[in-house]
Design an enzyme around this catalytic site. Sequence first.
Site, mmCIF file in Angstrom:
data_model
loop_
_atom_site.group_PDB
_atom_site.id
_atom_site.type_symbol
_atom_site.label_atom_id
_atom_site.label_comp_id
_atom_site.label_asym_id
_atom_site.label_seq_id
_atom_site.Cartn_x
_atom_site.Cartn_y
_atom_site.Cartn_z
ATOM 1 N N ILE A 16 10.610 -24.562 -2.149
ATOM 2 C CA ILE A 16 10.700 -23.110 -2.251
ATOM 3 C C ILE A 16 11.698 -22.586 -1.217
ATOM 4 C CG2 ILE A 16 8.748 -22.747 -0.684
ATOM 5 C CD1 ILE A 16 7.904 -20.358 -2.479
ATOM 6 N N CYS A 17 12.296 -21.449 -1.515
ATOM 7 C CA CYS A 17 13.219 -20.744 -0.624
ATOM 8 C C CYS A 17 14.512 -21.549 -0.443
ATOM 9 C CB CYS A 17 12.525 -20.418 0.693
ATOM 10 S SG CYS A 17 13.323 -19.090 1.624
ATOM 11 N N ALA A 18 14.832 -21.978 0.762
ATOM 12 C CA ALA A 18 16.050 -22.756 1.021
ATOM 13 C C ALA A 18 15.812 -24.261 0.896
ATOM 14 C CB ALA A 18 16.599 -22.430 2.406
ATOM 15 N N PHE A 37 16.357 -19.413 -2.844
ATOM 16 C CA PHE A 37 16.567 -18.094 -2.252
ATOM 17 C C PHE A 37 17.984 -17.628 -2.598
ATOM 18 C CE2 PHE A 37 17.415 -15.010 1.087
ATOM 19 C CZ PHE A 37 16.236 -14.283 1.075
#
Length: 98
Positions: A16-18, A37
Amino acid sequence: ASLQARNKAGKYIAAICAAPTVLNRAGLLEGRKFTCFPGVEEQIAAGDHQTDLVVVDGNIITSRGAGTALAFAYALVDLLGGDGQQLAHTMVYDRLFK
């Protein structure tokens, strides 16, 4: 076990995210759809970037960021044999965006 070993064994790998940048460095996004992201996709040379909240491509599950954590969690519940939709309903999540 390494990410490559987990992938070869068909085990789920979630980021998740970066964190999809780690999957990229491990060579796991070649020919795969993923999300991350916003803006991080510029650091990822492989794969097919999507803008969905959660992207499941085989055993690779990715999501965009902290704001998508519940959608990510419900997708994981589904993949692990639970009922993510029922859980989302119980948590009132499915009624937030109406």
